[in-house]
Design a protein around this motif. Structure first.
Motif, mmCIF file in Angstrom:
data_model
loop_
_atom_site.group_PDB
_atom_site.id
_atom_site.type_symbol
_atom_site.label_atom_id
_atom_site.label_comp_id
_atom_site.label_asym_id
_atom_site.label_seq_id
_atom_site.Cartn_x
_atom_site.Cartn_y
_atom_site.Cartn_z
ATOM 1 N N TRP A 178 -3.604 0.359 8.101
ATOM 2 C CA TRP A 178 -3.918 -0.018 6.722
ATOM 3 C C TRP A 178 -3.768 1.193 5.812
ATOM 4 C CZ3 TRP A 178 -8.985 -3.249 5.748
ATOM 5 C CH2 TRP A 178 -8.923 -4.452 6.472
ATOM 6 N N ALA A 179 -2.861 1.101 4.846
ATOM 7 C CA ALA A 179 -2.906 1.975 3.674
ATOM 8 C C ALA A 179 -2.866 3.471 3.987
ATOM 9 C CB ALA A 179 -4.122 1.663 2.833
ATOM 10 N N PHE A 188 0.072 -2.667 9.788
ATOM 11 C CA PHE A 188 -0.899 -3.550 10.449
ATOM 12 C C PHE A 188 -0.632 -3.622 11.947
ATOM 13 C CE2 PHE A 188 -2.688 -4.258 6.479
ATOM 14 C CZ PHE A 188 -1.630 -4.194 5.604
ATOM 15 N N HIS A 231 -2.992 -0.894 -6.109
ATOM 16 C CA HIS A 231 -2.833 0.045 -4.984
ATOM 17 C C HIS A 231 -1.722 1.037 -5.301
ATOM 18 C CE1 HIS A 231 -4.002 0.766 -0.677
ATOM 19 N NE2 HIS A 231 -3.116 1.711 -0.917
ATOM 20 N N ILE A 286 -11.688 2.858 4.604
ATOM 21 C CA ILE A 286 -10.245 2.545 4.597
ATOM 22 C C ILE A 286 -9.605 3.302 3.440
ATOM 23 C CG2 ILE A 286 -10.588 0.253 5.605
ATOM 24 C CD1 ILE A 286 -10.280 -0.908 2.749
ATOM 25 N N ASP A 287 -8.262 3.283 3.447
ATOM 26 C CA ASP A 287 -7.503 3.848 2.329
ATOM 27 C C ASP A 287 -7.823 5.324 2.110
ATOM 28 O OD1 ASP A 287 -7.156 1.162 2.230
ATOM 29 O OD2 ASP A 287 -7.604 0.900 0.136
ATOM 30 N N PHE A 336 -2.138 -9.960 5.300
ATOM 31 C CA PHE A 336 -1.796 -8.665 4.685
ATOM 32 C C PHE A 336 -0.331 -8.323 4.923
ATOM 33 C CE2 PHE A 336 -5.617 -7.599 2.943
ATOM 34 C CZ PHE A 336 -6.631 -7.208 3.789
ATOM 35 N N GLU A 355 -10.906 0.483 -4.076
ATOM 36 C CA GLU A 355 -10.236 1.020 -2.877
ATOM 37 C C GLU A 355 -8.997 1.797 -3.308
ATOM 38 O OE1 GLU A 355 -9.903 -2.652 -0.789
ATOM 39 O OE2 GLU A 355 -8.579 -3.522 -2.250
ATOM 40 N N ALA A 356 -8.234 2.224 -2.328
ATOM 41 C CA ALA A 356 -6.965 2.929 -2.549
ATOM 42 C C ALA A 356 -7.133 4.145 -3.456
ATOM 43 C CB ALA A 356 -5.932 1.973 -3.149
ATOM 44 N N ASP A 369 0.823 -1.217 0.000
ATOM 45 C CA ASP A 369 0.000 0.000 0.000
ATOM 46 C C ASP A 369 0.857 1.267 0.000
ATOM 47 O OD1 ASP A 369 -1.894 -1.676 2.568
ATOM 48 O OD2 ASP A 369 -2.068 -1.873 0.405
HETATM 49 C C1 6LW Z 1 -5.785 -1.922 2.152
HETATM 50 C C2 6LW Z 1 -6.623 -2.089 0.944
HETATM 51 C C3 6LW Z 1 -6.301 -3.472 0.600
HETATM 52 O O1 6LW Z 1 -6.333 -1.005 3.034
HETATM 53 O O2 6LW Z 1 -5.930 -4.175 1.673
HETATM 54 O O3 6LW Z 1 -6.608 -5.237 -0.633
HETATM 55 C C4 6LW Z 1 -5.842 -3.300 2.782
HETATM 56 N N1 6LW Z 1 -6.394 -3.933 -0.543
HETATM 57 O O4 6LW Z 1 -6.272 -1.226 -0.127
HETATM 58 C C5 6LW Z 1 -4.630 -3.623 3.571
HETATM 59 O O5 6LW Z 1 -3.500 -3.694 2.742
#
Ligand code: 6LW
Length: 507
Positions: free
Chosen positions: A77-78, A35, A252, A130-131, A481, A191-192, A18
């Motif tokens: 996370w991210a 994490f 990501h 998230i992200d 992760f 995401e991201a 990330d």
């Molecule tokens: C992150 C998200 C993801 O927040 O996993 O799978 C999470 N993608 O972008 C942790 O890396």
């Protein structure tokens, strides 16, 4: 800048997923996820986009993150790392911990602020997502754009696509209910998100397809940061899905201009090995690839090249002067919570507290495995306790060589399965070895390329203890992760460690 084909890839090896990068003048800074490990959110710095130096971490103090109590894979996370008017900003989700947070610093090496919760308009709770990304428009309005994901309560796990709200960075409250933005071209888990204003247009870069083999990076653009966004004609712009490329799970991404003014994309990827290239021992690492803007105003992004750095050797003789460099990490605790570097000069003392590697907060201090073929050894004095050298994925997946109380034990813990190999111990000071077989660029049918060789050297005699199939310690099997962390631990009494050596390569 040399072309990305000449840039080292992975750019930052070992579990550094990330990635988010920002350019300040002719210096680049990059942040990654951590994490449940501390210190949290490492900041790497480069002046040529080739060499990257770890200069510090965002989370170095209790309370900045609440990882002490998060479940495995919870925590930081991210992050998104940005810079504005002399202040560095990191927005990140402390998943199943504090929630969505905003940190600031004037020096990216730290100290960073305590972290403020980014909340819904009435301030009652964290934004659900998230992200997070942070971007400002010309008037200085701050936009938080994020992947809507409910992390707690009866609706936990519900994805609501890419969301955005303007936020008052004084109160840290959203100024409005979040609006939905473009969420990709149909891949799961959009995401991201990252928002950029480039030559008067707003670009929204996202990941979609999930962080496994379906991962990809997609792009859309608009005249306003709030949309409406028009998708690029060629999404996903980069993905390894349905290919045999050596770098998989690519996604990501974050865009930045490199030293030569050309655009590049940093992103995560894995280096799987095995018959079907199915097992990624190191977890998700940071890679880079080139971006080329086309006449139609859309960019193309090259597939991610593999260009491993030469092998390297890390030696550590523990002393107060080598106060554990930022490369040392611990689980839901800081390395300095465990490591005593003063009681015995040249040795790191670990005092067991009744916890084991199967517990949430083991007395364990480790470093990321950074080479597919890595040999790690450490010398222990176990005259007053029991401890060892371990390769850890999490509480349920770890392999270790342990010594003390008159014996040496090689142990493999794979979920609920435990296997042990025992040998008598004839001397209290010995060297433990964990050799991770070199990954093979050739497709090999033998698990040998994943073998973990466990051994001990006692009174100058090396004793081979066991060979364990390392495929069990991969992100695919553990559904993790993070990635492999190799470290020293104490299980009973106290143990002293010295002469840490980690060396390897990626051939
Ligand atoms: C992150 C998200 C993801 O927040 O996993 O799978 C999470 N993608 O972008 C942790 O890396």
């Amino acid at each position: 800048m040399t072309t990305t084909a000449a840039l080292p890839n992975p750019l930052i090896a070992g579990f550094h997923p990330d990635p988010s990068v920002v350019r300040v003048g002719d210096t680049w800074y990059l942040a990654t996820s951590t994490f449940e490990y501390l210190p949290g959110i490492p900041i790497h710095r480069s002046t040529d986009f080739v060499e990257w130096e770890l200069i510090g971490h965002v989370a170095t103090r209790p309370g900045q993150l609440d990882v002490e109590n998060v479940p495995t894979a919870g925590g930081a996370w991210a992050p998104t790392l940005r810079h504005r008017d002399g202040v560095f900003h990191v927005v990140v989700t402390d998943a199943m911990g504090r929630g969505m947070l905003h940190f600031t610093a004037t020096d990216p090496a730290g100290p960073w602020s305590d972290g403020d919760l980014l909340t819904v308009p009435d301030g009652s709770r964290s934004l659900d997502g998230i992200d997070p990304d942070i971007a400002w428009d010309a008037e200085g309005t701050a936009y938080i754009t994020y992947s809507g994901l409910i992390l707690g309560g009866p609706d936990a796990g519900t994805h609501t696509g890419i969301q955005q709200a303007r936020v008052d960075l004084g109160t840290h409250r959203a100024l409005e209910e979040p609006r939905s933005l473009w969420s990709g071209v149909g891949g799961m888990f959009p995401e991201a998100p990252h928002l950029y204003e480039i030559e008067g247009r707003w670009y929204l870069l996202i990941a979609e397809g999930g962080t496994e083999r379906g991962h990809g990076v997609s792009l859309a653009r608009a005249d306003s940061p709030e949309g409406p966004f028009e998708a690029a004609p060629n999404n996903p712009l980069v993905s390894a899905r349905s290919t045999t490329r050596p770098v998989q799970n690519t996604g990501h991404g974050d865009l930045v201009t490199g030293p030569d003014g050309e655009w590049v994309c940093v992103l995560l990827g894995v280096r799987p090995r095995g018959m079907t290239r199915a097992f990624s021992a190191l977890g998700r690492e940071t890679f880079v690839t080139r971006v080329t803007w086309q006449p139609d105003g859309w960019p193309t992004i090259e597939p991610v090249p593999l260009n491993p750095r030469p092998g390297r050797r890390v030696e550590v003789a523990f002393s107060p002067e080598t106060v554990l460099d930022g490369g040392w990490i611990a689980v839901r605790s800081l390395p300095t919570d465990h490591a005593d570097l003063t009681s015995r000069p040249g040795w790191m003392r670990l005092d067991a507290d009744g916890s084991t590697l199967g517990d949430p907060r083991p007395v364990f201090v480790g470093r990321r495995q950074v080479h597919l073929g890595q040999r790690t050894s450490v010398t222990l004095d176990v005259s007053a306790g029991i401890g060892g050298l371990a390769v850890r994925y999490d509480e349920r997946f770890h392999v270790e060589v342990e010594a003390g109380a008159g014996e040496i034990v090689a142990r493999a813990v794979v979920g609920d399965l435990v296997q042990e190999w025992r040998e008598p111990l004839s001397a209290p000071v010995l060297t433990l070895h964990i050799d991770c077989a070199p990954g093979s660029s050739a497709v090999s049918f033998a698990p040998a390329i994943h073998a973990l060789h466990l051994a001990a050297t006692v009174e100058e005699e090396r004793i081979a203890l066991a060979e364990v199939d390392g495929r069990f310690l991969s992100s695919e099997v553990t559904e993790s992760f993070t990635g492999r962390v190799i470290g020293v631990y104490a299980r009973e009494g106290m143990i002293d460690a010295t002469a840490w050596v980690a060396e390897g390569d990626d051939e």
